[in-house]
Scaffold this motif. Structure first.
Motif, mmCIF file in Angstrom:
data_model
loop_
_atom_site.group_PDB
_atom_site.id
_atom_site.type_symbol
_atom_site.label_atom_id
_atom_site.label_comp_id
_atom_site.label_asym_id
_atom_site.label_seq_id
_atom_site.Cartn_x
_atom_site.Cartn_y
_atom_site.Cartn_z
ATOM 1 N N GLU A 1 -4.780 -5.069 5.787
ATOM 2 C CA GLU A 1 -6.098 -5.485 5.312
ATOM 3 C C GLU A 1 -5.999 -6.226 3.987
ATOM 4 O O GLU A 1 -6.658 -7.257 3.781
ATOM 5 N N ALA A 2 -5.153 -5.727 3.082
ATOM 6 C CA ALA A 2 -5.002 -6.383 1.783
ATOM 7 C C ALA A 2 -4.361 -7.758 1.913
ATOM 8 O O ALA A 2 -4.690 -8.678 1.153
ATOM 9 N N ARG B 1 -2.252 0.108 7.673
ATOM 10 C CA ARG B 1 -3.544 -0.562 7.831
ATOM 11 C C ARG B 1 -4.070 -1.089 6.501
ATOM 12 O O ARG B 1 -4.650 -2.184 6.446
ATOM 13 N N GLN B 2 -3.848 -0.341 5.433
ATOM 14 C CA GLN B 2 -4.279 -0.819 4.116
ATOM 15 C C GLN B 2 -3.529 -2.087 3.716
ATOM 16 O O GLN B 2 -4.124 -3.024 3.165
ATOM 17 N N VAL C 1 0.773 5.632 0.239
ATOM 18 C CA VAL C 1 0.038 6.863 0.497
ATOM 19 C C VAL C 1 0.976 8.035 0.218
ATOM 20 O O VAL C 1 2.061 8.107 0.805
ATOM 21 N N ALA D 1 -2.222 4.976 7.686
ATOM 22 C CA ALA D 1 -3.105 4.572 6.584
ATOM 23 C C ALA D 1 -2.453 3.496 5.716
ATOM 24 O O ALA D 1 -3.084 2.477 5.398
ATOM 25 N N ALA D 2 -1.197 3.698 5.346
ATOM 26 C CA ALA D 2 -0.525 2.715 4.486
ATOM 27 C C ALA D 2 -0.399 1.378 5.206
ATOM 28 O O ALA D 2 -0.636 0.310 4.618
ATOM 29 N N ALA E 1 0.855 -1.188 0.000
ATOM 30 C CA ALA E 1 0.000 0.000 0.000
ATOM 31 C C ALA E 1 0.887 1.232 0.000
ATOM 32 O O ALA E 1 1.947 1.233 0.636
#
Length: 504
Positions: free
Chosen positions: A74-75, A70-71, A42, A67-68, A40
């Motif tokens: 999740e991915a 957590r993304q 950002v 954000a990066a 990820a």
């Protein structure tokens, strides 16, 4: 095996990878058997200010990390066992230790406004170089820290961004040995803060963070799911050196990002450069501290961004399509943010030479790429002088390695084969490998680093005489681009002692 969330917080963006060494090769954004499960990214936006200022919003940096990360988790669809963090290196900010609140903007490694703070200490330059392995220059952390104290706030603490980010993730107050070695505050041989250097810059030793090894657990975080250890702390360029397997003396890599950064492993000898380069801790792991010499090119991808902002190319992906086969005599010195090693002139500006009415955009584009390659080639030669022998190969990584034109120019001008790392994520993979070493104490470094083969190798096509002729013309252009400078102050006394007043 250990699944690691590796975060690479950079100048223009934050990248997060979930890495599992048992995962099959060729995963999302992977390559080279690196075991990448998810990626990820950002973006973050530096602000370029008049007078050489480059600043970033600390809140944006932290938000991008969260954000990066957590993304990516999740991915990947699975929990991670550790979090690793690679950082920008010399970017600093003031902040409140009690609340974590920023008290200033983040002053980027590219910022040159602390030149006065360096000039005021010029008579200590020789002593500083011997003690730290670095050059007294605004590029490094301490002058910017002093600048912040004099121009922004006397409150709170002033640290590099990694310490602030780690405080938010773990509550710890630490930095790693490699990042600390980029500060001008570290005794390079002792690998510890030097009270005399701290005094020279008018800083407070009590405010400096604890120095940890790169394979040490610094704390835990629940920011990305379950509470897990945070380890694999390392400055970005050294992370890439580790990730590309440059584990023995004489191996070298160059990363092409916002700038271009060439590092060569010198083993466990802190060799002071005789060529205008700098010496730093490569990493501290398994109780050992290898060192590296390095040279910096301040503008690489940022020079390409300049081309796109002028409309000469639509994007970096168009470089090879637009660039001419021959620059028709046009030579570019792309020192848009000054010249680093071996000139160390932050006030230098970019220039084109050889322009005629027949010069077209394709000639300018090629000249910029050749100018970046020429600066790296200069550093390559200086590294060879410090190592006592020429490099036999150069490993390269970063987004600009996708440009065949740039990579071929690099091979031609450096006169060595250029091996392109097969993944764009060398920095994060290096940090992930160090985090694995923290959680798997018996794991050797050579087994922690992903094995890889070059995605492509560029062999020199130019004969050596042609490369030397081009570099001679380029050096002449670089010399002409340098502003006139008053005679330098006399060097510090040869004894390993600071000026009597602590400032110079």
């Amino acid at each position: 095996m250990t699944t690691v969330l590796a975060i690479d917080q950079g100048t223009s963006g934050t990248k997060a990878l979930v890495v599992d060494p048992e995962a099959p090769a060729g995963g999302s954004g992977g390559g080279g058997g690196s075991g990448i499960l998810a990626v990820a990214e950002v973006p973050v936006t530096p602000d370029y200010l008049p007078g050489g200022g480059v600043e970033q919003d600390p809140a944006q940096l932290l938000a991008s990390v969260l954000a990066a990360g957590r993304q990516a988790v999740e991915a990947a669809g699975r929990p991670v066992h550790a979090v690793a963090l690679a950082n920008q290196g010399e970017t600093v900010l003031a902040w409140d230790r009690a609340t974590g609140k920023p008290l200033s903007r983040a002053v980027s490694w590219q910022d040159s406004r602390s030149q006065r703070q360096c000039d005021e200490r010029a008579d200590a330059a020789g002593w500083v170089a011997r003690r730290t392995g670095l050059v007294l220059n605004p590029y490094f952390s301490a002058p910017k820290m002093t600048w912040l104290r004099e121009n922004a706030t006397r409150e709170g603490v002033v640290t590099t961004t990694d310490t602030w980010l780690l405080h938010h993730l773990t509550g710890a107050y630490v930095t790693d040995a490699a990042t600390a070695s980029r500060s001008l505050l570290l005794d390079l041989d002792a690998v510890d803060w030097d009270p005399e250097l701290v005094a020279l810059f008018g800083l407070d030793a009590a405010e400096l963070p604890r120095i940890v090894a790169c394979d040490e657990v610094a704390g835990t975080t629940a920011a990305f799911g379950a509470e897990v250890p945070v380890a694999g702390l390392v400055v970005d360029q050294q992370a890439a050196l580790f990730g590309e397997g440059c584990l023995t003396a004489g191996t070298a890599k160059c990363t092409y990002g916002t700038g271009a950064f060439l590092l060569a492993n010198t083993g466990e000898a802190a060799v002071r450069s005789g060529s205008g380069l700098t010496t730093s801790v490569a990493w501290r792991a398994r109780g050992a501290t290898p060192y590296c010499v390095d040279g910096q090119v301040y503008t690489a991808a940022s020079a390409v961004r300049w081309l796109t902002e002028l409309g000469l190319v639509g994007s970096a992906a168009e470089l090879d399509e637009v660039a001419a086969q021959d620059a028709a005599g046009v030579v570019c010195v792309p020192s848009f943010a000054g010249l680093a090693a071996p000139w160390w002139r932050s006030e230098a500006t970019a220039s084109f030479a050889g322009l005629t009415l027949a010069s077209r955009r394709e000639h300018l584009v090629l000249a910029v790429l050749q100018g970046v390659a020429a600066q790296v080639a200069e550093v390559t030669g200086l590294v060879a002088a410090d190592l006592g022998g020429p490099l036999t190969r150069l490993r390269v990584d970063g987004g600009l390695t996708r440009s065949r034109t740039l990579m071929q120019a690099q091979a031609d001008l450096s006169q060595v084969p250029v091996d392109v790392y097969p993944s764009p994520h060398a920095t994060a993979l290096g940090a992930a490998a160090l985090a694995r070493m923290a959680l798997e104490p018996e794991l050797p470094a050579a087994d922690a680093v992903p094995r890889w083969t070059p995605g492509r190798t560029y062999e020199p096509r130019w004969p050596r005489a042609r490369a030397e002729e081009f570099l001679d013309r380029w050096r002449t252009a670089a010399g002409a681009a340098l502003p006139r400078q008053d005679a330098p102050a006399e060097d510090a006394p040869p004894e390993d002692a600071p000026p009597e007043d602590g400032r110079g």
